[in-house]
Write a protein that holds these residues in place. Structure first.
Motif, mmCIF file in Angstrom:
data_model
loop_
_atom_site.group_PDB
_atom_site.id
_atom_site.type_symbol
_atom_site.label_atom_id
_atom_site.label_comp_id
_atom_site.label_asym_id
_atom_site.label_seq_id
_atom_site.Cartn_x
_atom_site.Cartn_y
_atom_site.Cartn_z
ATOM 1 N N ILE A 82 8.001 -4.815 -5.116
ATOM 2 C CA ILE A 82 8.572 -4.072 -6.132
ATOM 3 C C ILE A 82 9.669 -4.618 -6.563
ATOM 4 O O ILE A 82 10.124 -4.735 -7.639
ATOM 5 C CB ILE A 82 8.596 -2.611 -5.845
ATOM 6 C CG1 ILE A 82 7.290 -1.937 -5.747
ATOM 7 C CG2 ILE A 82 9.407 -1.888 -6.564
ATOM 8 C CD1 ILE A 82 7.176 -0.642 -5.042
ATOM 9 N N CYS A 83 10.711 -4.703 -5.540
ATOM 10 C CA CYS A 83 12.064 -5.229 -6.049
ATOM 11 C C CYS A 83 12.332 -6.779 -6.716
ATOM 12 O O CYS A 83 12.838 -6.826 -7.764
ATOM 13 C CB CYS A 83 13.003 -5.405 -4.595
ATOM 14 S SG CYS A 83 13.306 -4.093 -3.661
ATOM 15 N N GLN A 84 11.228 -7.500 -6.406
ATOM 16 C CA GLN A 84 11.213 -8.691 -6.781
ATOM 17 C C GLN A 84 10.478 -8.384 -8.339
ATOM 18 O O GLN A 84 11.195 -9.151 -9.300
ATOM 19 C CB GLN A 84 10.296 -9.697 -6.218
ATOM 20 C CG GLN A 84 10.907 -10.117 -4.805
ATOM 21 C CD GLN A 84 9.850 -11.125 -4.121
ATOM 22 O OE1 GLN A 84 8.808 -11.395 -4.464
ATOM 23 N NE2 GLN A 84 10.270 -11.172 -2.559
ATOM 24 N N TYR A 85 9.676 -7.727 -8.596
ATOM 25 C CA TYR A 85 9.016 -7.485 -9.720
ATOM 26 C C TYR A 85 10.323 -6.744 -10.952
ATOM 27 O O TYR A 85 9.943 -7.213 -12.038
ATOM 28 C CB TYR A 85 7.945 -6.387 -9.584
ATOM 29 C CG TYR A 85 7.127 -5.952 -10.836
ATOM 30 C CD1 TYR A 85 6.064 -7.194 -11.434
ATOM 31 C CD2 TYR A 85 7.214 -5.180 -11.650
ATOM 32 C CE1 TYR A 85 5.463 -6.951 -12.583
ATOM 33 C CE2 TYR A 85 6.545 -4.976 -12.827
ATOM 34 C CZ TYR A 85 5.678 -5.729 -13.381
ATOM 35 O OH TYR A 85 4.933 -5.617 -14.351
ATOM 36 N N LEU A 86 10.829 -5.881 -10.347
ATOM 37 C CA LEU A 86 11.840 -5.239 -10.974
ATOM 38 C C LEU A 86 13.025 -6.381 -11.612
ATOM 39 O O LEU A 86 13.315 -6.295 -12.835
ATOM 40 C CB LEU A 86 12.436 -4.222 -10.545
ATOM 41 C CG LEU A 86 11.725 -2.870 -10.323
ATOM 42 C CD1 LEU A 86 12.308 -1.723 -9.576
ATOM 43 C CD2 LEU A 86 11.444 -2.245 -11.707
ATOM 44 N N LEU A 87 13.325 -7.257 -10.534
ATOM 45 C CA LEU A 87 14.644 -8.139 -10.975
ATOM 46 C C LEU A 87 13.996 -8.879 -11.870
ATOM 47 O O LEU A 87 14.645 -9.531 -12.675
ATOM 48 C CB LEU A 87 14.964 -8.848 -9.761
ATOM 49 C CG LEU A 87 15.898 -7.816 -8.569
ATOM 50 C CD1 LEU A 87 15.838 -8.366 -7.565
ATOM 51 C CD2 LEU A 87 17.002 -7.310 -9.434
#
Length: 418
Positions: free
Chosen positions: A177-182
């Protein structure tokens, strides 16, 4: 037709509108689960993520409650969209359309529907633009600064919940999720909303409550379940909003809930009920089949006789109505009037096998009106029966101990001259 004959009422009804929206969000989840891999409580999780993000902007009070309401009902037009736009396609195509294209049609329908809900603040275009991308590549090609903040928040929360639902659990899901948002900052999502998400959820542990369902308690702590007072027109609009969601579930019952609501309220007024109870029975009629949202259309729309197993699943809808409406505060009376519409005086009804001694007059009225509406309405596989023929069937059922004979007689009188 029958609504137009109901005498206008001045008394106002108090309703836990947020709780009712939360209950219906579960019903909408059932529909979405038929088409895409969405777990129960999707709407509530989107609402929780949204209100947690809202703290970044110090959104409070009525605005925060309206954000929660929009999030709970962001897919309110899902049944309508499927019914009007996707029935001609295969289920596979429906899945592809819902999961990949995110067409703007259900946003258009949803925006129109939501105008019936009594929001305290301006929520214009929130539902309409809740699938827009920050860079203008969404369905309406609106860029982030042209999109209401609430729509941007719900878009991110909706997407994150779907991703989290499909990427396992624990740190792997959080890291993805973190990677996707960034990766999608300033593309799918604007930087401000990405920052708000990370402000609200700083590490995987802060996000874990969405997995164990403890978030729901926190949701209702942040959003108080205060009852609101509605006049008759607003009460009817709220009831019709939710009835429409149910009735679009199946083409076989395209106006059944609203028909039951209108006839039940008209009949209740005819036999002398006061205005508050007329409004309550209208609401119960509008909500009585909400449990059908949890029953597959392969059963609801089967033209042939149901197998024993299929009939058992069909009967579950009344139990689901009871469970779903139990989520609403101080709603026990309306819940029972709605959920007991298939109970019989001889104890052979469902879902609870109630006996005559356990069924009050409004519950008996709902049972009779539900039958009357079902028999008189046109459906794709049959023409509606006449008033006289329907009353003969009701009288026969009364003689067999299924329904109340006095109510059956009064239905003949009430609707006979119309």
């Amino acid at each position: 037709m029958y609504y137009d004959r109901i005498i206008p009422m001045k008394e106002e009804l108090s309703i836990d509108i947020i709780g009712l929206a939360g209950a219906y969000s579960y019903a909408l989840d059932c529909i979405e689960a038929e088409l895409v891999n969405i777990k129960n409580k999707h709407g509530k999780r989107v609402a929780y993520i949204s209100i947690c993000m809202a703290e970044y902007w110090k959104i409070q009070g009525d605005e925060l409650q309206d954000l929660a309401m929009c999030a709970l009902l962001h897919d309110n037009a899902l049944t309508q969209y499927i019914s009007e736009e996707l029935k001609k396609d295969s289920v596979i195509n429906c899945k592809k359309d819902l999961s990949e294209k995110k067409t703007n049609l259900h946003c258009i329908y949803g925006e129109k529907n939501i105008t019936k809900i009594p929001f305290k603040t301006d929520v214009s275009n929130v539902i309409l633009y809740h699938h827009e991308h920050a860079d203008g590549t969404g369905p309406f090609q609106k860029k982030w600064n042209e999109i209401p903040l609430f729509a941007r928040i719900i878009h991110l929360a909706d997407t994150i919940d779907i991703i989290g639902n499909n990427t396992g659990s624990g740190n792997n899901s959080w890291n993805f999720i973190c990677q996707y948002l960034l990766k999608n900052r300033d593309g799918l999502f604007d930087s401000e909303c990405v920052n708000a998400f990370f402000h609200a959820f700083t590490h995987s542990e802060s996000f874990i409550c969405l997995r164990d369902n403890s978030f729901e308690t926190k949701l209702w702590e942040i959003i108080p379940r205060q009852k609101q007072v509605f006049d008759w027109k607003t009460c009817k609009n709220v009831a019709d909003f939710f009835a429409k969601i149910v009735d679009y579930k199946s083409s076989f019952t395209s106006r059944h809930s609203i028909g039951v609501a209108e006839k039940a309220a008209f009949f209740a007024q005819y036999i002398g009920y006061d205005s508050i109870n007329v409004q309550k029975i209208y609401l119960a009629g509008a909500l009585h089949d909400i449990g059908k949202m949890a029953v597959g259309n392969e059963i609801l729309e089967k033209p042939d006789k149901l197998t024993d197993d299929e009939f058992s699943k069909m009967k579950n809808h009344a139990g689901y109505t009871y469970l779903i409406l139990s989520e609403v505060n101080d709603f026990e009376e309306i819940r029972d009037w709605a959920a007991f519409h298939h109970e019989k005086l001889n104890g052979k009804g469902y879902p609870f096998g109630k006996t005559a001694a356990e069924l009050n007059e409004p519950e008996r009225i709902m049972a009779c009106i539900d039958i009357y509406q079902a028999l008189t309405e046109d459906r794709p596989y049959k023409k509606g029966l006449s008033h006289e023929k329907t009353c003969e069937i009701l009288d026969d059922m009364a003689q067999k101990g299924f329904v109340d004979s006095d109510i059956s007689k009064k239905i003949r009188e009430c609707f006979g001259g119309i």
